[in-house]
Design an enzyme around this catalytic site. Structure first.
Site, PDB file in Angstrom:
ATOM      1  N   ASN A 368     -41.067  78.374 -43.817  1.00 10.67           N
ATOM      2  CA  ASN A 368     -40.221  76.909 -43.556  1.00 10.67           C
ATOM      3  C   ASN A 368     -39.716  76.530 -44.889  1.00 10.67           C
ATOM      4  O   ASN A 368     -39.929  76.926 -45.907  1.00 10.67           O
ATOM      5  CB  ASN A 368     -41.079  76.038 -42.846  1.00 10.67           C
ATOM      6  CG  ASN A 368     -42.394  75.323 -43.355  1.00 10.67           C
ATOM      7  OD1 ASN A 368     -42.532  75.973 -44.762  1.00 10.67           O
ATOM      8  ND2 ASN A 368     -42.906  74.346 -43.032  1.00 10.67           N
ATOM      9  N   ASP A 404     -36.821  83.106 -47.958  1.00  9.84           N
ATOM     10  CA  ASP A 404     -37.889  82.101 -48.500  1.00  9.84           C
ATOM     11  C   ASP A 404     -37.955  81.891 -49.961  1.00  9.84           C
ATOM     12  O   ASP A 404     -38.070  82.909 -50.529  1.00  9.84           O
ATOM     13  CB  ASP A 404     -39.192  82.717 -47.829  1.00  9.84           C
ATOM     14  CG  ASP A 404     -40.391  81.784 -47.861  1.00  9.84           C
ATOM     15  OD1 ASP A 404     -40.011  80.432 -47.881  1.00  9.84           O
ATOM     16  OD2 ASP A 404     -41.464  82.277 -47.608  1.00  9.84           O
ATOM     17  N   GLU A 434     -27.474  72.690 -36.851  1.00  3.84           N
ATOM     18  CA  GLU A 434     -27.488  73.173 -37.903  1.00  3.84           C
ATOM     19  C   GLU A 434     -28.930  73.547 -38.528  1.00  3.84           C
ATOM     20  O   GLU A 434     -28.947  74.662 -39.011  1.00  3.84           O
ATOM     21  CB  GLU A 434     -26.661  72.451 -39.272  1.00  3.84           C
ATOM     22  CG  GLU A 434     -25.228  71.814 -38.744  1.00  3.84           C
ATOM     23  CD  GLU A 434     -24.440  73.474 -38.701  1.00  3.84           C
ATOM     24  OE1 GLU A 434     -24.793  74.352 -39.100  1.00  3.84           O
ATOM     25  OE2 GLU A 434     -23.464  73.201 -37.789  1.00  3.84           O
ATOM     26  N   HIS A 437     -30.294  76.797 -37.197  1.00  5.74           N
ATOM     27  CA  HIS A 437     -29.826  78.235 -38.109  1.00  5.74           C
ATOM     28  C   HIS A 437     -30.873  78.800 -39.097  1.00  5.74           C
ATOM     29  O   HIS A 437     -31.278  79.933 -39.201  1.00  5.74           O
ATOM     30  CB  HIS A 437     -28.441  77.827 -38.621  1.00  5.74           C
ATOM     31  CG  HIS A 437     -27.297  78.094 -37.744  1.00  5.74           C
ATOM     32  ND1 HIS A 437     -27.234  79.139 -36.939  1.00  5.74           N
ATOM     33  CD2 HIS A 437     -26.254  77.049 -37.289  1.00  5.74           C
ATOM     34  CE1 HIS A 437     -26.097  78.847 -36.080  1.00  5.74           C
ATOM     35  NE2 HIS A 437     -25.540  77.638 -36.466  1.00  5.74           N
ATOM     36  N   ASN A 441     -32.803  82.097 -38.752  1.00  7.88           N
ATOM     37  CA  ASN A 441     -32.456  83.122 -39.665  1.00  7.88           C
ATOM     38  C   ASN A 441     -33.832  83.583 -40.612  1.00  7.88           C
ATOM     39  O   ASN A 441     -34.273  84.572 -40.808  1.00  7.88           O
ATOM     40  CB  ASN A 441     -31.555  82.486 -40.690  1.00  7.88           C
ATOM     41  CG  ASN A 441     -30.238  83.072 -40.122  1.00  7.88           C
ATOM     42  OD1 ASN A 441     -29.691  84.170 -40.245  1.00  7.88           O
ATOM     43  ND2 ASN A 441     -29.464  81.848 -39.864  1.00  7.88           N
TER      44      ASN A 441
END
Length: 635
Positions: A368, A404, A434, A437, A441
């Protein structure tokens, strides 16, 4: 005493996928080799399904599965990511195949291991050892040619992007990793058009359409309006692959209850941060710093009316010592007059999305967006950089998702198709689209790999997930099976919004089916996304009709239909292979249901998918898509 600290926002070089809220003019063709040997298995044979019983960890089990399936040595692969989802107890291991000690950048394998230690599925583009042996001599010869230098590779990519070449030699600032200098990454500076101070190039391989190994330079380049990862042949300088990471979509805000001016007035929201997801709140850092403007651990939001994506000298609304973010808003005026209100709204929704998705498994180890990860796994220093009212475009929005550890970037635009103009920062579904995404991904292929939604079909599904999540966040307890939803009704000034059809369970209102992928007009990511989102909309209502509705979107433990659907979709992203198709993503959602609710809603999902042609017999052969309304026996 609250202090204002400086959150460093240097843009780091790396490799991103670009998605926007609506289609925009394509200046660049983004492409990647199509791999005919792609595998996704959920019907695991007994001897494979039980393979983990012999091993101490899921990683060991995944490596064993890879070595036995492809007859590879452990030295011919590397673990890119590994984590266990707290939501399901499923462990997700992401492997990358190597050749001659270097990565094959499009040879990926994800292995999903259940709480009992059984392999429940895997997806792979690995090459078996026998195939590698057949092409090893050719690949070795090619690797030894090394006809293309690092600067040649940079210039090749620049020309492909329509940027000026570097005429003078680029300064090399680093080439020190590893014992063999020739295998070390090369870091150069002064790349024309780059907004980053340095660009790293690495020698890797790519599998071509013909199944051969192509020696390439791998490099990421961030320009003023894009962020791409390119692979340039080390033998002839051609651009072998190009992937864009840009995804073109007390607080007084348009909240979940009134998500845009079209839905009502702003709400005054008090202390909305979730302590589990944001332990220091939305403005605090672990060193005790509390920012009084729109900065924090999850997102930094600022206006960008100049369109230059620079942070210095820009407006960040300040809430003062009491953190009161309430600013004037007159919708009859030009959006530039209420930029503070717009920035606050974007800051609020980015944080809310971070906190909600955290409940559903988009945590630190899953990749995240956080500046600090509190020792919980994953890579930190990657909060979202959100630009409101960006002046370099109109009538759109986008999000860039690097791997990440590198900051995602959101850019919101003003819409000029209405009079007066309307600001995308004030419409929640545009922001949700948005940000999602970034979710899809980071979860598909693992957080270290941002290149797993780059095929046309997978990219379209990324648009679809973004739309359906925007719907899920806005569902109300008063909605019914017959309620229709639009995306962007406020910014478009039209009840039907930005899509060709409303999302609806009515085949008259929205006639979409799986075989519509055969229509040439649907060979575009946003149109593909509409088809995928419509199928998921059927799933949403089939689940709500059977399991009920949960008004608290934070309550991921709820057994209601809408929250279970969100869990299925998000865990499906973790389970599905790199560059999924409608069929493999459907199977991953079904597999997530099996793990979460033990097949209780298997038939509910199958009937919903089958209604739109994605039943048992649905197939895709040589780009020809065949619908099926068949469901499994017993459903």
């Amino acid at each position: 005493m609250r202090t204002v600290g400086l959150l460093t926002l240097a843009l780091l070089a790396c490799g991103t996928v670009v998605h926007a809220i609506i289609a925009s003019e394509t200046r660049q063709q983004f492409f990647s080799p199509k791999l005919s040997h792609r595998v996704y298995r959920t019907d695991m044979p007994a001897e494979t399904a039980g393979v983990t019983a012999q091993f101490a960890s899921p990683v060991d089990a995944a490596i064993k599965l890879a070595t036995s399936t492809y007859q590879l040595k452990t030295s011919e692969m590397v673990v890119r990511n590994f984590y266990t989802s707290k939501d399901t107890g499923i462990s997700h291991v992401y492997l990358r195949q190597k050749f001659a000690g270097r990565d094959i950048d499009n040879a990926d394998m994800n292995v999903n291991i259940g709480p009992a230690g059984n392999v429940i599925s895997f997806g792979s583009t690995f090459l078996p050892a026998s195939h590698v042996a057949d092409i090893a001599l050719t690949a070795t010869d090619l690797a030894n040619v090394e006809a293309v230098s690092a600067q040649d590779a940079v210039n090749s990519l620049l020309v492909h992007l329509g940027l000026p070449k570097a005429e003078a030699p680029l300064p090399v600032v680093s080439q020190v990793d590893g014992t063999n200098a020739s295998d070390s990454p090369i870091v150069v500076t002064g790349v024309p058009g780059s907004v980053d101070p340095a660009t790293e190039l690495t020698k890797t391989y790519m599998i071509t359409d013909e199944g051969q190994l192509q020696p390439v330079w791998s490099l990421a380049l961030r320009t003023a309006d894009d962020w791409v990862q390119g692979h340039v042949s080390r033998t002839d300088g051609s651009v072998v692959s190009l992937v864009s990471w840009k995804s073109r979509a007390t607080y007084n805000v348009y909240s979940k209850d009134h998500p845009s001016p079209a839905a009502g007035d702003r709400d005054l929201v008090v202390d909305p941060a979730n302590s589990g997801a944001s332990p220091n709140g939305w403005h605090g850092m672990s060193d005790g710093t509390v920012y009084t403007d729109t900065r924090g651990n999850n997102v930094v939001a600022t206006e960008n009316q100049s369109g230059d994506y620079e942070w210095d000298g820009k407006t960040r609304p300040d809430g003062g010592e009491t953190l009161e973010f309430s600013f004037p808003l007159d919708l009859s005026q030009d959006p530039s007059t209420y930029s503070d209100a717009a920035v606050v709204n974007t800051f609020y929704w980015n944080n809310l999305l971070h906190d909600v998705y955290y409940q559903y498994g988009f945590t630190e180890d899953a990749g995240n967006f956080q500046e600090e990860n509190f020792g919980k796994g994953g890579k930190d220093q990657d909060s979202v950089q959100a630009f409101a009212q960006s002046g370099d475009g109109t009538n759109n929005a986008w999000f860039m998702t690097p791997p990440d550890g590198q900051r995602g970037t959101m850019s919101m635009f003003v819409f000029t198709i209405t009079d007066p103009k309307r600001d995308g920062d004030l419409e929640a579904d545009v922001i949700i689209h948005e940000y999602t995404h970034g979710l899809s991904n980071r979860l598909t292929g693992g957080p270290a790999n941002s290149n797993c939604l780059n095929s046309l079909e997978a990219g379209g599904m990324g648009e679809g997930w973004s739309d359906i999540m925007a719907v899920l966040f806005q569902l109300k307890s008063t909605d019914t099976h017959d309620t229709n939803y639009a995306i962007g009704p406020y910014v478009s000034g039209a009840p039907g919004g930005l899509r060709r059809n409303l999302y609806s369970t009515s085949a008259t209102t929205n006639p979409s089916t799986y075989s519509d992928l055969n229509d040439p007009s649907n060979q575009e990511v946003h149109n593909i996304g509409e088809l995928w989102a419509e199928m998921l909309y059927e799933v949403v209502w089939a689940m709500i009709d059977q399991a009920g509705f949960e008004s608290d979107i934070y309550n991921a433990a709820s057994t209601a239909g809408n929250t279970l659907t969100m869990r299925y979709i998000i865990n499906g992203m973790k389970l599905q292979p790199c560059n999924p198709t409608f069929i493999t993503a459907r199977d991953a959602i079904l597999q997530a249901e099996q793990q979460i609710t033990e097949g209780n809603y298997k038939c509910t999902l199958w009937n919903a998918f089958a209604k739109r042609g994605l039943g048992v017999g649905a197939s895709a052969q040589q780009s020809s898509y065949t619908s099926s309304t068949e469901v499994p026996e017993g459903c």
